[in-house]
Design a protein around this motif. Structure first.
Motif, PDB file in Angstrom:
ATOM      1  N   ALA A 154       6.089   2.687  -9.520  1.00  0.00           N
ATOM      2  CA  ALA A 154       6.707   1.917  -8.443  1.00  0.00           C
ATOM      3  C   ALA A 154       5.942   2.065  -7.140  1.00  0.00           C
ATOM      4  O   ALA A 154       5.926   1.156  -6.308  1.00  0.00           O
ATOM      5  N   GLY A 155       5.295   3.220  -6.946  1.00  0.00           N
ATOM      6  CA  GLY A 155       4.473   3.396  -5.760  1.00  0.00           C
ATOM      7  C   GLY A 155       3.316   2.418  -5.734  1.00  0.00           C
ATOM      8  O   GLY A 155       2.952   1.884  -4.673  1.00  0.00           O
ATOM      9  N   ALA A 156       2.730   2.160  -6.905  1.00  0.00           N
ATOM     10  CA  ALA A 156       1.644   1.182  -6.981  1.00  0.00           C
ATOM     11  C   ALA A 156       2.159  -0.229  -6.711  1.00  0.00           C
ATOM     12  O   ALA A 156       1.482  -1.035  -6.052  1.00  0.00           O
ATOM     13  N   LEU A 157       3.354  -0.547  -7.212  1.00  0.00           N
ATOM     14  CA  LEU A 157       3.928  -1.872  -6.953  1.00  0.00           C
ATOM     15  C   LEU A 157       4.186  -2.065  -5.469  1.00  0.00           C
ATOM     16  O   LEU A 157       3.864  -3.119  -4.898  1.00  0.00           O
ATOM     17  N   CYS A 158       4.769  -1.061  -4.822  1.00  0.00           N
ATOM     18  CA  CYS A 158       4.987  -1.150  -3.379  1.00  0.00           C
ATOM     19  C   CYS A 158       3.644  -1.247  -2.646  1.00  0.00           C
ATOM     20  O   CYS A 158       3.508  -2.015  -1.682  1.00  0.00           O
ATOM     21  N   GLY A 159       2.674  -0.464  -3.106  1.00  0.00           N
ATOM     22  CA  GLY A 159       1.369  -0.478  -2.470  1.00  0.00           C
ATOM     23  C   GLY A 159       0.677  -1.821  -2.557  1.00  0.00           C
ATOM     24  O   GLY A 159      -0.047  -2.227  -1.639  1.00  0.00           O
ATOM     25  N   THR A 160       0.914  -2.546  -3.645  1.00  0.00           N
ATOM     26  CA  THR A 160       0.303  -3.859  -3.803  1.00  0.00           C
ATOM     27  C   THR A 160       0.753  -4.796  -2.683  1.00  0.00           C
ATOM     28  O   THR A 160      -0.059  -5.522  -2.092  1.00  0.00           O
ATOM     29  N   TYR A 210       1.822  -3.852   0.184  1.00  0.00           N
ATOM     30  CA  TYR A 210       1.275  -3.305   1.429  1.00  0.00           C
ATOM     31  C   TYR A 210      -0.162  -3.771   1.623  1.00  0.00           C
ATOM     32  O   TYR A 210      -0.555  -4.194   2.714  1.00  0.00           O
ATOM     33  N   ILE A 211      -0.951  -3.740   0.558  1.00  0.00           N
ATOM     34  CA  ILE A 211      -2.336  -4.198   0.639  1.00  0.00           C
ATOM     35  C   ILE A 211      -2.382  -5.701   0.952  1.00  0.00           C
ATOM     36  O   ILE A 211      -3.241  -6.161   1.712  1.00  0.00           O
ATOM     37  N   SER A 212      -1.456  -6.474   0.392  1.00  0.00           N
ATOM     38  CA  SER A 212      -1.420  -7.923   0.653  1.00  0.00           C
ATOM     39  C   SER A 212      -0.714  -8.252   1.962  1.00  0.00           C
ATOM     40  O   SER A 212      -0.611  -9.430   2.319  1.00  0.00           O
ATOM     41  N   GLN A 213      -0.243  -7.226   2.656  1.00  0.00           N
ATOM     42  CA  GLN A 213       0.400  -7.373   3.963  1.00  0.00           C
ATOM     43  C   GLN A 213       1.556  -8.372   3.915  1.00  0.00           C
ATOM     44  O   GLN A 213       1.610  -9.348   4.680  1.00  0.00           O
ATOM     45  N   GLN A 214       2.506  -8.086   3.021  1.00  0.00           N
ATOM     46  CA  GLN A 214       3.703  -8.919   2.879  1.00  0.00           C
ATOM     47  C   GLN A 214       4.950  -8.082   3.119  1.00  0.00           C
ATOM     48  O   GLN A 214       5.647  -7.694   2.186  1.00  0.00           O
ATOM     49  N   PRO A 215       5.226  -7.778   4.392  1.00  0.00           N
ATOM     50  CA  PRO A 215       6.404  -6.958   4.693  1.00  0.00           C
ATOM     51  C   PRO A 215       7.684  -7.622   4.195  1.00  0.00           C
ATOM     52  O   PRO A 215       7.856  -8.833   4.300  1.00  0.00           O
ATOM     53  N   GLY A 216       8.566  -6.811   3.636  1.00  0.00           N
ATOM     54  CA  GLY A 216       9.852  -7.299   3.153  1.00  0.00           C
ATOM     55  C   GLY A 216       9.836  -7.829   1.733  1.00  0.00           C
ATOM     56  O   GLY A 216      10.903  -8.015   1.144  1.00  0.00           O
ATOM     57  N   ARG A 217       8.668  -8.058   1.147  1.00  0.00           N
ATOM     58  CA  ARG A 217       8.624  -8.668  -0.184  1.00  0.00           C
ATOM     59  C   ARG A 217       9.255  -7.770  -1.242  1.00  0.00           C
ATOM     60  O   ARG A 217      10.063  -8.233  -2.062  1.00  0.00           O
ATOM     61  N   THR A 218       8.902  -6.492  -1.245  1.00  0.00           N
ATOM     62  CA  THR A 218       9.478  -5.587  -2.240  1.00  0.00           C
ATOM     63  C   THR A 218      10.995  -5.544  -2.130  1.00  0.00           C
ATOM     64  O   THR A 218      11.712  -5.678  -3.129  1.00  0.00           O
ATOM     65  N   ASP A 219      11.493  -5.368  -0.920  1.00  0.00           N
ATOM     66  CA  ASP A 219      12.939  -5.269  -0.709  1.00  0.00           C
ATOM     67  C   ASP A 219      13.663  -6.550  -1.081  1.00  0.00           C
ATOM     68  O   ASP A 219      14.669  -6.519  -1.807  1.00  0.00           O
ATOM     69  N   ALA A 262      -7.028  -9.255  -2.127  1.00  0.00           N
ATOM     70  CA  ALA A 262      -8.416  -9.110  -2.578  1.00  0.00           C
ATOM     71  C   ALA A 262      -9.373  -8.843  -1.421  1.00  0.00           C
ATOM     72  O   ALA A 262     -10.379  -8.141  -1.583  1.00  0.00           O
ATOM     73  N   ALA A 263      -9.060  -9.411  -0.241  1.00  0.00           N
ATOM     74  CA  ALA A 263      -9.959  -9.283   0.912  1.00  0.00           C
ATOM     75  C   ALA A 263      -9.703  -8.025   1.741  1.00  0.00           C
ATOM     76  O   ALA A 263     -10.437  -7.748   2.688  1.00  0.00           O
ATOM     77  N   SER A 264      -8.686  -7.249   1.399  1.00  0.00           N
ATOM     78  CA  SER A 264      -8.312  -6.095   2.216  1.00  0.00           C
ATOM     79  C   SER A 264      -9.430  -5.056   2.261  1.00  0.00           C
ATOM     80  O   SER A 264     -10.032  -4.735   1.236  1.00  0.00           O
ATOM     81  N   PRO A 265      -9.687  -4.488   3.439  1.00  0.00           N
ATOM     82  CA  PRO A 265     -10.672  -3.402   3.525  1.00  0.00           C
ATOM     83  C   PRO A 265     -10.150  -2.086   2.989  1.00  0.00           C
ATOM     84  O   PRO A 265     -10.929  -1.152   2.775  1.00  0.00           O
ATOM     85  N   MET A 266      -8.839  -2.004   2.768  1.00  0.00           N
ATOM     86  CA  MET A 266      -8.275  -0.790   2.187  1.00  0.00           C
ATOM     87  C   MET A 266      -8.645  -0.726   0.704  1.00  0.00           C
ATOM     88  O   MET A 266      -8.541  -1.716  -0.008  1.00  0.00           O
ATOM     89  N   ARG A 267      -9.058   0.453   0.252  1.00  0.00           N
ATOM     90  CA  ARG A 267      -9.379   0.638  -1.166  1.00  0.00           C
ATOM     91  C   ARG A 267      -8.117   1.054  -1.894  1.00  0.00           C
ATOM     92  O   ARG A 267      -7.524   2.092  -1.590  1.00  0.00           O
ATOM     93  N   PHE A 268      -7.706   0.252  -2.869  1.00  0.00           N
ATOM     94  CA  PHE A 268      -6.441   0.460  -3.566  1.00  0.00           C
ATOM     95  C   PHE A 268      -6.703   1.012  -4.957  1.00  0.00           C
ATOM     96  O   PHE A 268      -7.512   0.459  -5.710  1.00  0.00           O
ATOM     97  N   VAL A 269      -6.022   2.088  -5.309  1.00  0.00           N
ATOM     98  CA  VAL A 269      -6.219   2.741  -6.601  1.00  0.00           C
ATOM     99  C   VAL A 269      -4.869   2.871  -7.308  1.00  0.00           C
ATOM    100  O   VAL A 269      -3.891   3.342  -6.716  1.00  0.00           O
TER     101      VAL A 269
END
Length: 284
Positions: A40-46, A48-57, A104-111
């Motif tokens: 679930a942390g990875a799902l929330c992180g996705t 966050y990387i796509s910068q979509q506040p409120g989407r998970t909730d 995809a364009a985010s400068p943050m490296r997501f693992v």
């Protein structure tokens, strides 16, 4: 050089706490060089990387009882209870579609962290996109006995939390200067050891994968060791932890959307209170 890292613990719908914390970060433009999530942390992180506040909730609360999204009946067909194909499919105006271009364009490296079935150890997927992203997320969140192992580019995988529940060691190994960890359990929470019945079930169900069986049975020991180590590292100023201040009364597949919304709001409130201290730590 990677200077800052964000580590996201799993916990299924207890990830509502993480969603609240991450939405607070986005509201204050707080981002990291490296983001490592499991389940679930990875799902929330996705999101966050796509910068979509409120989407998970919004999705977890509004669609919790949509059988296309979450259904126990899917487990009878050895499918993930949480339908990630549905989560990431385009739905138009009736759904907040995932913004893959921003991701995809985010400068943050997501693992994304998963567990290799054949090796019985952690596998890490770095910033996958398209079908590979959904596949890695499925692997990271696939629960033993309930979900079928997920086929990935690194072989069959299951829940990353089995061998790396709080993957801060990934950041330590990368030489990161500052590490922030978001928990979905209070600091004092520890797991009970695996009982004999469950141990035998692992041995029978995963007989062709003895290394996985050993790791799965030892999961509570691994988890408790990580939790203890986090306390020591936090006390030493080596990392910064944001964890629920009270025990979380939300189950992994919680059906009470009022409780889900309340946990999200708790995450927002507690993150807001801790934000100045966290920023001081990151700038230190």
């Amino acid at each position: 050089m990677t200077r800052t890292a964000l580590i996201l613990e799993g916990g299924a719908l207890r990830g509502q706490y993480t969603a609240g914390v991450l939405d607070t970060f986005m509201a204050h433009q707080q981002f990291f060089d490296l983001v490592v999530g499991v389940s679930a942390g990875a799902l929330c992180g996705t999101n966050y990387i796509s910068q979509q506040p409120g989407r998970t909730d919004r999705i977890n609360v509004m669609y919790r009882h949509d059988k296309n999204y979450i259904s126990l009946r899917r487990a009878l067909r050895r499918q993930d209870i949480i339908n990630l194909d549905y989560l990431f499919a385009p739905h138009g105006d009736t759904w907040e579609d995932f913004d893959e271009a921003t991701y995809a364009a985010s400068p943050m490296r997501f693992v994304i962290t998963a567990t290799s079935l054949s090796l019985g150890r952690a596998i890490y997927f770095t910033h996958p996109t398209g079908a590979a992203l959904v596949g890695a997320l499925k692997a990271s969140s696939a629960m033993p006995f309930i979900s079928a192992p997920a086929q990935t580019t690194r072989g069959l995988c299951l829940d990353g939390g089995i061998v790396d529940s709080i993957p801060f060691h990934y950041a330590l190994g990368a030489g990161v200067d500052r590490i922030v960890v978001i928990r979905t359990r209070e600091r004092t929470y520890r797991k009970h050891q695996t009982g004999a019945v469950l141990a035998r079930a692992y041995a029978r169900a995963f007989a062709p994968y003895p290394d996985f069986v050993q790791a799965a049975i030892a999961r509570p020991t691994m988890y408790n060791r990580q939790a203890d180590e986090l306390v020591d590292l936090e006390n030493a100023g080596r990392l910064f932890v944001i964890a629920p201040q009270q025990p979380v009364n939300v189950s992994r597949l919680e059906g009470d959307t009022t409780k889900l919304q309340a946990l999200y709001e708790t995450g927002r409130r507690e993150a807001t209170a801790l934000l100045p201290a966290m920023q001081a730590y990151l700038q230190g």
